[in-house]
Design a protein around this motif. Structure first.
Motif, PDB file in Angstrom:
ATOM      1  N   VAL A 231      18.556 -35.413  -1.262  1.00 29.96           N
ATOM      2  CA  VAL A 231      18.205 -34.496  -0.176  1.00 29.96           C
ATOM      3  C   VAL A 231      17.501 -33.299  -0.800  1.00 29.96           C
ATOM      4  CG1 VAL A 231      19.131 -32.861   1.499  1.00 29.96           C
ATOM      5  CG2 VAL A 231      19.984 -35.201   1.465  1.00 29.96           C
ATOM      6  N   ILE A 232      16.318 -33.007  -0.303  1.00 32.85           N
ATOM      7  CA  ILE A 232      15.521 -31.887  -0.808  1.00 32.85           C
ATOM      8  C   ILE A 232      15.455 -30.816   0.273  1.00 32.85           C
ATOM      9  CG2 ILE A 232      13.206 -31.170  -1.549  1.00 32.85           C
ATOM     10  CD1 ILE A 232      12.836 -34.225  -2.386  1.00 32.85           C
ATOM     11  N   GLU A 233      15.947 -29.625  -0.030  1.00 31.81           N
ATOM     12  CA  GLU A 233      15.752 -28.531   0.920  1.00 31.81           C
ATOM     13  C   GLU A 233      14.470 -27.811   0.542  1.00 31.81           C
ATOM     14  OE1 GLU A 233      17.318 -24.171   2.431  1.00 31.81           O
ATOM     15  OE2 GLU A 233      18.484 -25.199   0.894  1.00 31.81           O
ATOM     16  N   ALA A 234      13.506 -27.818   1.445  1.00 31.77           N
ATOM     17  CA  ALA A 234      12.242 -27.113   1.223  1.00 31.77           C
ATOM     18  C   ALA A 234      12.229 -25.894   2.144  1.00 31.77           C
ATOM     19  CB  ALA A 234      11.065 -28.036   1.517  1.00 31.77           C
ATOM     20  N   THR A 235      12.218 -24.710   1.552  1.00 29.08           N
ATOM     21  CA  THR A 235      12.282 -23.499   2.370  1.00 29.08           C
ATOM     22  C   THR A 235      10.877 -23.047   2.753  1.00 29.08           C
ATOM     23  OG1 THR A 235      12.376 -22.276   0.295  1.00 29.08           O
ATOM     24  CG2 THR A 235      14.447 -22.625   1.423  1.00 29.08           C
ATOM     25  N   THR A 236      10.724 -22.695   4.020  1.00 33.10           N
ATOM     26  CA  THR A 236       9.426 -22.228   4.497  1.00 33.10           C
ATOM     27  C   THR A 236       9.628 -21.387   5.755  1.00 33.10           C
ATOM     28  OG1 THR A 236       7.178 -22.897   5.047  1.00 33.10           O
ATOM     29  CG2 THR A 236       8.925 -24.323   5.885  1.00 33.10           C
ATOM     30  N   MET A 237       8.548 -21.156   6.481  1.00 29.44           N
ATOM     31  CA  MET A 237       8.621 -20.385   7.724  1.00 29.44           C
ATOM     32  C   MET A 237       7.723 -21.040   8.775  1.00 29.44           C
ATOM     33  SD  MET A 237       9.844 -17.666   9.193  1.00 29.44           S
ATOM     34  CE  MET A 237       9.563 -17.079  10.862  1.00 29.44           C
ATOM     35  N   ARG A 238       8.224 -21.131   9.982  1.00 31.74           N
ATOM     36  CA  ARG A 238       7.388 -21.605  11.087  1.00 31.74           C
ATOM     37  C   ARG A 238       6.514 -20.427  11.506  1.00 31.74           C
ATOM     38  NH1 ARG A 238      10.503 -22.163  16.321  1.00 31.74           N
ATOM     39  NH2 ARG A 238       9.496 -20.169  16.641  1.00 31.74           N
ATOM     40  N   MET A 239       5.225 -20.494  11.249  1.00 31.29           N
ATOM     41  CA  MET A 239       4.377 -19.312  11.403  1.00 31.29           C
ATOM     42  C   MET A 239       3.918 -19.063  12.843  1.00 31.29           C
ATOM     43  SD  MET A 239       4.507 -17.933   8.498  1.00 31.29           S
ATOM     44  CE  MET A 239       3.272 -16.623   8.583  1.00 31.29           C
ATOM     45  N   LEU A 240       4.027 -20.070  13.724  1.00 33.04           N
ATOM     46  CA  LEU A 240       3.695 -19.861  15.142  1.00 33.04           C
ATOM     47  C   LEU A 240       4.941 -20.197  15.966  1.00 33.04           C
ATOM     48  CD1 LEU A 240       0.077 -21.349  15.291  1.00 33.04           C
ATOM     49  CD2 LEU A 240       0.736 -18.946  15.238  1.00 33.04           C
ATOM     50  N   GLY A 241       4.784 -20.215  17.273  1.00 39.84           N
ATOM     51  CA  GLY A 241       5.924 -20.526  18.130  1.00 39.84           C
ATOM     52  C   GLY A 241       6.358 -21.975  17.982  1.00 39.84           C
ATOM     53  N   HIS A 242       7.435 -22.331  18.663  1.00 45.05           N
ATOM     54  CA  HIS A 242       7.931 -23.701  18.592  1.00 45.05           C
ATOM     55  C   HIS A 242       6.827 -24.689  18.993  1.00 45.05           C
ATOM     56  CE1 HIS A 242      10.467 -27.172  18.890  1.00 45.05           C
ATOM     57  NE2 HIS A 242      10.039 -27.361  20.121  1.00 45.05           N
ATOM     58  N   ALA A 243       6.189 -24.396  20.115  1.00 47.24           N
ATOM     59  CA  ALA A 243       5.052 -25.198  20.576  1.00 47.24           C
ATOM     60  C   ALA A 243       4.029 -24.241  21.156  1.00 47.24           C
ATOM     61  CB  ALA A 243       5.508 -26.232  21.601  1.00 47.24           C
ATOM     62  N   ILE A 244       2.974 -24.804  21.694  1.00 47.88           N
ATOM     63  CA  ILE A 244       1.820 -23.994  22.072  1.00 47.88           C
ATOM     64  C   ILE A 244       2.153 -22.940  23.145  1.00 47.88           C
ATOM     65  CG2 ILE A 244       0.783 -25.312  23.978  1.00 47.88           C
ATOM     66  CD1 ILE A 244      -1.093 -24.805  20.804  1.00 47.88           C
ATOM     67  N   HIS A 245       3.158 -23.214  23.963  1.00 49.17           N
ATOM     68  CA  HIS A 245       3.497 -22.313  25.066  1.00 49.17           C
ATOM     69  C   HIS A 245       4.340 -21.123  24.609  1.00 49.17           C
ATOM     70  CE1 HIS A 245       6.917 -24.979  24.458  1.00 49.17           C
ATOM     71  NE2 HIS A 245       7.632 -23.930  24.807  1.00 49.17           N
ATOM     72  N   ASP A 246       4.802 -21.149  23.355  1.00 46.22           N
ATOM     73  CA  ASP A 246       5.817 -20.200  22.893  1.00 46.22           C
ATOM     74  C   ASP A 246       5.169 -19.123  22.021  1.00 46.22           C
ATOM     75  OD1 ASP A 246       8.022 -18.919  21.813  1.00 46.22           O
ATOM     76  OD2 ASP A 246       8.576 -20.597  20.502  1.00 46.22           O
ATOM     77  N   GLY A 247       5.150 -17.889  22.504  1.00 45.48           N
ATOM     78  CA  GLY A 247       4.558 -16.794  21.746  1.00 45.48           C
ATOM     79  C   GLY A 247       5.444 -16.283  20.621  1.00 45.48           C
ATOM     80  N   ALA A 248       6.687 -16.752  20.557  1.00 43.51           N
ATOM     81  CA  ALA A 248       7.628 -16.420  19.474  1.00 43.51           C
ATOM     82  C   ALA A 248       7.808 -14.913  19.306  1.00 43.51           C
ATOM     83  CB  ALA A 248       7.191 -17.076  18.162  1.00 43.51           C
ATOM     84  N   GLU A 249       7.888 -14.192  20.431  1.00 40.41           N
ATOM     85  CA  GLU A 249       8.100 -12.738  20.375  1.00 40.41           C
ATOM     86  C   GLU A 249       9.450 -12.403  19.747  1.00 40.41           C
ATOM     87  OE1 GLU A 249       7.392 -14.438  23.144  1.00 40.41           O
ATOM     88  OE2 GLU A 249       5.351 -13.818  23.687  1.00 40.41           O
ATOM     89  N   TYR A 250      10.348 -13.370  19.731  1.00 46.92           N
ATOM     90  CA  TYR A 250      11.697 -13.156  19.183  1.00 46.92           C
ATOM     91  C   TYR A 250      11.726 -13.146  17.655  1.00 46.92           C
ATOM     92  CZ  TYR A 250      10.958 -18.186  19.255  1.00 46.92           C
ATOM     93  OH  TYR A 250      10.390 -19.414  19.100  1.00 46.92           O
ATOM     94  N   VAL A 251      10.631 -13.499  16.999  1.00 50.40           N
ATOM     95  CA  VAL A 251      10.595 -13.485  15.524  1.00 50.40           C
ATOM     96  C   VAL A 251      10.169 -12.089  15.067  1.00 50.40           C
ATOM     97  CG1 VAL A 251       9.501 -14.457  13.453  1.00 50.40           C
ATOM     98  CG2 VAL A 251      10.007 -15.940  15.404  1.00 50.40           C
TER      99      VAL A 251
END
Ligand SMILES: Cc1ncc(C[n+]2csc(CCOP(=O)(O)OP(=O)(O)O)c2C)c(N)n1
Ligand SMILES: [Mg+2]
Length: 318
Positions: A231-251
């Motif tokens: 099992v490899i844990e690769a750490t990163t960041m989701r740079m946009l919202g979950h999907a196209i409709h999500d502005g991810a203002e909560y990040v």
């Protein structure tokens, strides 16, 4: 690592990023169809893991692993075609996003929407290789959110027990939809979770493509040689919202700024220039090639027909 491979990594990451950016632009212009999940920030994982796979291995990518599909040989025309629901798409118009973009001839199992059901499925493939005594490995991916599901633990339990030729990459991108890690689990220590099942665990910087490649290559080779699962844990960041409709203002904005400085594509480019592996002109040429390749794929997909309604029952088995 030899220089052509390092340059090839840049070319695949740039193609993936360009695809992603054009896809987001199209959907914002109303030229899209289904839900669309950007993998911005995940390119080093999807490309590094994809390039580490051997020709006889099988992979089941996740919704942010566009790069793995491309590296594995899925033509961008078939992916855009799928996203637009066209007859030329990999699922022949049965789906309208990255889900269902599978092709066993390319060693790709299409993404299974019900998270994380790609895990038990891929373990089944790994066990088939083991029973047949074939030196092949099966690899799949899961998000941080997907690790909280029962199927994650059930799969790791059996993978460890059977010492299957199975490699799992956990894409820890800090969020599952709008839920940050600290609201998902008591202790987000993924290595600890997997090691109790008798599985080798590694943590890698998921924004460093060479590190991801080397970690995956080693795990896949160990699996092929009978050394059991990783099992490899690769750490990163989701740079946009979950999907196209999500502005991810909560990040928090600061978090995104911090990860922007670790952008996998920009940083690999910088590495190639600073270590004199490639010139600015060579990389600019690869950027232009990626733009042309993606423009051609979009034109092909937009011009393609919708599926013939008479084929509706094709592929329905029960
Ligand atoms: C069983 C199930 N429940 C809910 C969903 C809807 N869903 C799709 S992606 C997602 C978040 C997954 O988060 P994570 O596993 O961290 O992956 P990420 O999207 O961050 O890459 C959810 C809730 C689903 N696909 N399957
Ligand atoms: Mg996540």
């Amino acid at each position: 690592m030899d220089e052509p491979t390092q340059i090839e990594m840049y070319a695949w990451m740039k193609l993936t990023r360009t695809f992603d950016e054009q896809m987001v632009a199209m959907w914002k212009q109303g030229r899209g169809l289904g839900g669309t999940f950007s993998g911005r920030g995940h390119e080093a994982i999807s490309v590094g893991a994809g390039m580490a796979l051997g020709p006889d291995d099988v992979v089941a990518p996740m919704h942010r692993d566009l790069g793995t599909y491309l590296v594995r040989g899925m033509r961008p025309e078939r992916i855009f075609g799928n996203m637009l629901g066209k007859a030329t798409g990999a699922s022949r118009g049965r789906d309208a996003n990255l889900h269902g973009v599978g092709d066993l001839d390319l060693g790709i199992i299409g993404f299974i929407s019900h998270l994380p059901q790609s895990l038990p499925t891929t373990l089944g493939v790994a066990m088939a290789f083991k029973y047949r005594d074939e030196p092949r490995a099966a690899m799949t991916f899961v998000g941080d959110g997907g690790t909280t599901s029962g199927a994650f633990h059930e799969t790791l339990n059996m993978a460890g027990l059977w010492q299957a030729p199975f490699v799992l990459v956990i894409e820890n991108n800090q969020y599952a939809y709008s839920t940050p890690l600290d609201q998902q689990m008591h202790s987000p220590n993924f290595s600890e979770r997997a090691s109790v099942y008798g599985i080798t665990t590694v943590t890698v910087d998921g924004n460093a493509v060479i590190d991801v490649f080397e970690t995956c290559a080693e795990a896949l080779e160990r699996a092929r040689m009978g050394g059991g699962p990783t099992v490899i844990e690769a750490t990163t960041m989701r740079m946009l919202g979950h999907a196209i409709h999500d502005g991810a203002e909560y990040v928090p904005a600061g978090l995104l700024e911090e990860w922007e400085r670790r952008d996998p594509v920009t940083n690999h480019r910088k590495h190639l220039l600073e270590s004199d592996v490639a010139s600015e002109a060579t990389l600019d040429q690869l950027d232009a090639t990626a733009r042309e390749r993606i423009a051609a794929a979009i034109a092909d997909a937009e011009g393609a027909p919708m599926p013939d309604p008479d084929t509706l029952g094709d592929g329905v088995y029960a």
